[in-house]
Design a protein around this motif. Structure first.
Motif, short mmCIF file in Angstrom:
data_model
loop_
_atom_site.label_atom_id
_atom_site.label_comp_id
_atom_site.label_asym_id
_atom_site.label_seq_id
_atom_site.Cartn_x
_atom_site.Cartn_y
_atom_site.Cartn_z
N ASN A 37 0.84 -1.19 0.00
CA ASN A 37 0.00 0.00 0.00
C ASN A 37 0.88 1.24 0.00
O ASN A 37 1.66 1.46 0.91
N PHE A 57 -0.11 11.03 2.34
CA PHE A 57 -0.67 11.63 3.55
C PHE A 57 -0.62 13.13 3.45
O PHE A 57 0.44 13.71 3.29
N LYS A 105 -3.51 4.59 -1.54
CA LYS A 105 -4.43 4.96 -0.46
C LYS A 105 -4.14 6.40 -0.06
O LYS A 105 -3.02 6.88 -0.21
N TYR A 106 -5.16 7.04 0.48
CA TYR A 106 -5.05 8.44 0.87
C TYR A 106 -5.61 8.62 2.28
O TYR A 106 -6.70 9.16 2.46
N PRO A 107 -4.87 8.15 3.29
CA PRO A 107 -5.38 8.26 4.66
C PRO A 107 -5.43 9.73 5.11
O PRO A 107 -4.63 10.55 4.67
N VAL A 153 4.81 5.68 2.68
CA VAL A 153 4.03 6.88 2.99
C VAL A 153 4.74 8.09 2.38
O VAL A 153 5.87 8.40 2.76
N CYS A 177 0.77 5.11 0.24
CA CYS A 177 -0.15 6.10 0.79
C CYS A 177 0.38 7.51 0.59
O CYS A 177 1.58 7.75 0.74
N ASP A 179 -5.04 5.81 10.33
CA ASP A 179 -5.37 5.15 9.06
C ASP A 179 -4.12 4.74 8.27
O ASP A 179 -4.24 4.12 7.22
N MET A 180 -2.94 5.09 8.77
CA MET A 180 -1.70 4.78 8.06
C MET A 180 -1.12 3.42 8.42
O MET A 180 -0.13 3.01 7.84
N CYS A 186 -0.07 0.99 5.61
CA CYS A 186 0.74 1.55 4.52
C CYS A 186 2.15 0.95 4.55
O CYS A 186 2.74 0.79 5.62
#
Length: 183
Positions: free
Chosen positions: A64, A68, A93-95, A107, A66, A100-101, A104
């Motif tokens: 994943n 942030f 993903k876009y926490p 990041v 991400c 929510d990370m 990931c």
């Protein structure tokens, strides 16, 4: 004797200035876009040259990636979705919160999150995450890979101590490409 400009010249001058403004604005937007196109390509390649220490049951899990904070890439990361790196399928993903990370692997920390950098780096280190950012001095502040600009060229620095603390192994070929390795 003072010459009066014909009425059409001020209007022509206005149109010329307006056209130049549009050209320069388009060029500036293209520069930012190409900058983030390059950063997106680097980001994907980092997933290919960084290894996460995983247990055998985690060997086939997804990777994943991400973003942030504010997304400077916009649609530029979309081609990465579903690609593979080290046998793992990449998902974007876009926490919006630190909590929510947790799932990931990578990041990207947006510049909008510079105030929360110490918290983000601590949380990422506890979750064995590769942190990447273009926040100034990111690698020196404890991030793993920080983009740096040298003239018109985008390069990167690697904080080897931060990578080791996050249980990451960085391929020597990537280390050779770094403009600076912090040990």
């Amino acid at each position: 004797m003072i010459k009066h400009l014909p009425l059409w010249q001020p209007a022509s001058l206005f149109l010329l200035v307006s056209a130049l403004a549009v050209v320069f604005q388009t060029h500036a937007q293209a520069s930012v876009r190409s900058e983030y196109e390059l950063k997106a390509a680097f980001l994907y390649n980092f997933t290919r040259f960084v290894s996460w220490q995983r247990s055998p049951d985690e060997a086939e899990t997804d990777l994943n990636l991400c973003v942030f904070g504010d997304d400077p890439f916009e649609e530029l990361l979309a081609p990465i979705e579903g690609r593979s790196a080290q046998g793992r399928t990449i998902h974007l993903k876009y926490p919006s919160q630190l909590i929510d990370m947790t799932d990931c692997s990578v990041v990207f920390v947006s510049q909008s999150e510079a105030r929360r950098l110490p918290q983000l780096i601590t949380a990422a280190g506890e979750s064995d995450q590769l942190t990447v950012s273009d926040i100034p001095d990111f690698a020196r502040q404890g991030g793993v890979i920080g983009y740096v600009q040298q003239g018109n060229v985008i390069r990167f620095e690697i904080n080897l101590r931060a990578a080791e603390a996050s249980n990451l192994t960085i391929d020597s070929r990537l280390l050779e490409l770094a403009v600076r390795v912090i040990q």
